[in-house]
Design an enzyme around this catalytic site. Structure first.
Site, PDB file in Angstrom:
ATOM      1  CD  GLN A   4      -3.120  -0.637  -0.024  1.00  0.00           C
ATOM      2  OE1 GLN A   4      -3.261   0.493  -0.300  1.00  0.00           O
ATOM      3  NE2 GLN A   4      -3.872  -1.748  -0.332  1.00  0.00           N
ATOM      4  CB  SER A  21       0.531  -5.549  -5.330  1.00  0.00           C
ATOM      5  OG  SER A  21      -0.376  -5.806  -6.206  1.00  0.00           O
ATOM      6  CB  CYS A  60      -8.698  -8.411   0.759  1.00  0.00           C
ATOM      7  SG  CYS A  60      -7.581  -7.451  -0.533  1.00  0.00           S
TER       8      CYS A  60
HETATM    9  N1  PLP Z   1      -0.615  -6.595   1.162  1.00  0.00           N
HETATM   10  C1  PLP Z   1      -1.557  -5.582   1.324  1.00  0.00           C
HETATM   11  C2  PLP Z   1      -1.250  -4.583   2.365  1.00  0.00           C
HETATM   12  C3  PLP Z   1      -2.669  -5.500   0.401  1.00  0.00           C
HETATM   13  O1  PLP Z   1      -3.502  -4.323   0.618  1.00  0.00           O
HETATM   14  C4  PLP Z   1      -2.801  -6.323  -0.424  1.00  0.00           C
HETATM   15  C5  PLP Z   1      -4.102  -6.165  -1.436  1.00  0.00           C
HETATM   16  O2  PLP Z   1      -5.014  -5.766  -1.057  1.00  0.00           O
HETATM   17  C6  PLP Z   1      -2.069  -7.285  -0.832  1.00  0.00           C
HETATM   18  C7  PLP Z   1      -0.921  -7.349  -0.039  1.00  0.00           C
HETATM   19  C8  PLP Z   1      -2.086  -8.488  -1.569  1.00  0.00           C
HETATM   20  O3  PLP Z   1      -1.687  -8.057  -2.966  1.00  0.00           O
HETATM   21  P1  PLP Z   1      -2.299  -8.716  -4.296  1.00  0.00           P
HETATM   22  O4  PLP Z   1      -3.698  -8.157  -4.645  1.00  0.00           O
HETATM   23  O5  PLP Z   1      -1.309  -8.030  -5.409  1.00  0.00           O
HETATM   24  O6  PLP Z   1      -2.255 -10.171  -4.129  1.00  0.00           O
END
Ligand code: PLP
Length: 385
Positions: A179, A199, A319
């Site tokens: 983030q 990401s 998520c």
């Molecule tokens: N870590 C954090 C803090 C996130 O906000 C997210 C996604 O929302 C992820 C990891 C996971 O990333 P990805 O969607 O690329 O798998």
């Protein structure tokens, strides 16, 4: 009539930027070969892959050889955790209680297998106290995990304070920077981490692409077997268009532009809605993120009503919202379950304006009036539309 659509969910994902789409497109057309093939077509794909790696490494100021491209933040976190712990004897793992599920869920497995997983809760402001984290580190701590910024509240964590102690005690540190990238300046060397996750889709790059940056002295067991790609650390044919699109997205968007919009939104929300609460407001936060709760209104219901009116926001963590679970982040901050259920996250992007913020406030007030009236509570005097 279709409602005007306003996208206010940039922490869930950021729509792809033009530069990234073009780079992805060009790579799909130009890099037709397999980057592992030695002929001209393979060499062309390899060049694009190497260029993307160099650009990414230069942007975050690390060595290109320390960059492993992955399918995203989830894989990067899993790769660091399982890849590092696979050949270790059980011991302690120290992590913040507000880590993303892609850190917490893998750690649950270790807890089930006899490891001691110590989760450090944040304070009421959503920031984990560095001293409390450091106090939990023991001589048998095999891994420490502290995210750079929380995806729900936007609270930036004291990674450098924890990192210097981890370095001195030779405890490997995983920093989930998914983030933080693109939203505030990044100082990886100041953190002294061993693993850092990224990401692409959070900054306007393609979905399903990410990176793990690692200290080469920490040998990782690959999660999958079958090829020598990424120096044997992540076998499988590389996603050259994806990483080209990732590199092209770096630095395109300026999320600091969202700060006055976010701040204006919050000031007006507090003025207009009696009992509204903004989480982590006094903490150092990502400039675009606002997580709040409104009294008596279920966050998931509010989200669905806002969706009908054309607003894309999140309730709790994007998520986990499909699972209808209460935000583990807010619960760890000491919120009651009711307040956590009433929470909504708005994450603005650089293109959003005060007009978007005002429209959202107006809609929030309308929906709230309607829901309270339906619940028999009558009109809501605190709301000024
Ligand atoms: N870590 C954090 C803090 C996130 O906000 C997210 C996604 O929302 C992820 C990891 C996971 O990333 P990805 O969607 O690329 O798998």
């Amino acid at each position: 009539m279709t409602a005007l659509q306003r996208y206010l969910d940039f922490n869930a994902t950021c729509p792809s930027v033009e530069a990234s789409i073009s780079a992805w497109n060009e790579a799909v057309r130009q890099a037709a070969g397999n980057a592992s093939s030695i002929h001209w077509a393979g060499r062309s794909a390899r060049r694009m892959l190497d260029d993307a790696r160099d650009e990414f490494a230069a942007y975050i100021r690390v060595d290109s050889a320390d960059v492993v491209f992955t399918s995203g933040g989830t894989e990067s976190n899993n790769m660091a955790i399982h890849g590092w712990l696979a050949d270790k004897a059980p011991g302690r793992i120290v992590a913040s209680a507000i880590e993303h599920p892609s850190v917490l869920k893998p750690l649950e497995r270790y807890a089930l297998n006899g490891w001691e997983v110590v989760l450090i809760p944040p304070g009421e402001d959503g920031v984990v106290c560095a001293d409390a984290f450091i106090d939990a580190l023991s001589d048998d701590t095999r891994l420490a995990c502290l995210m750079a910024a929380n995806n729900e509240t936007g609270a930036v964590q004291a990674v450098a304070d924890v990192g210097s102690v981890c370095k001195a005690r030779n405890i490997p540190l995983l920093v989930d920077a998914v983030q933080l990238l693109g939203k505030t300046p990044l100082d990886i060397s100041g953190w002294q981490p061993d693993f850092v996750s990224f990401s692409a889709h959070k900054i306007g790059g393609p979905k399903g692409v990410g990176a793990l940056v690692l200290d080469r002295t920490r040998a990782l067991q690959p999660l999958t077997c079958g090829g020598g790609q990424e120096r044997g650390r992540r076998p499988g044919t590389e996603n050259v268009p994806g990483v080209a699109g990732f590199a092209a997205a770096l630095g395109v968007l300026d999320f600091s532009q969202a700060e006055p919009v976010r701040d204006g939104f919050e000031a007006r929300l507090l003025e207009r809605v009696a009992g509204a609460h903004i989480f982590s407001r006094d903490a150092h936060r990502l400039p675009n993120t606002s997580m709040f709760s409104l009294p008596d209104i279920d966050g998931e219901t509010l989200l669905m009503q806002l969706d009908l009116a054309g607003f894309a926001v999140a309730s709790g963590s994007a998520c986990s919202s499909g699972l209808r679970s209460v935000s583990h982040v807010l619960m760890a901050m000491g919120c009651s379950e009711e307040i956590a259920r009433n929470s909504v996250r708005v994450s603005f992007g650089p293109g959003n304006t005060l007009d978007d913020a005002d429209a959202l406030l107006g809609e929030l007030a309308t929906i709230r009036e309607r829901l309270l009236a339906m619940a028999g509570a009558g009109s809501f005097p605190g709301v000024d539309q």
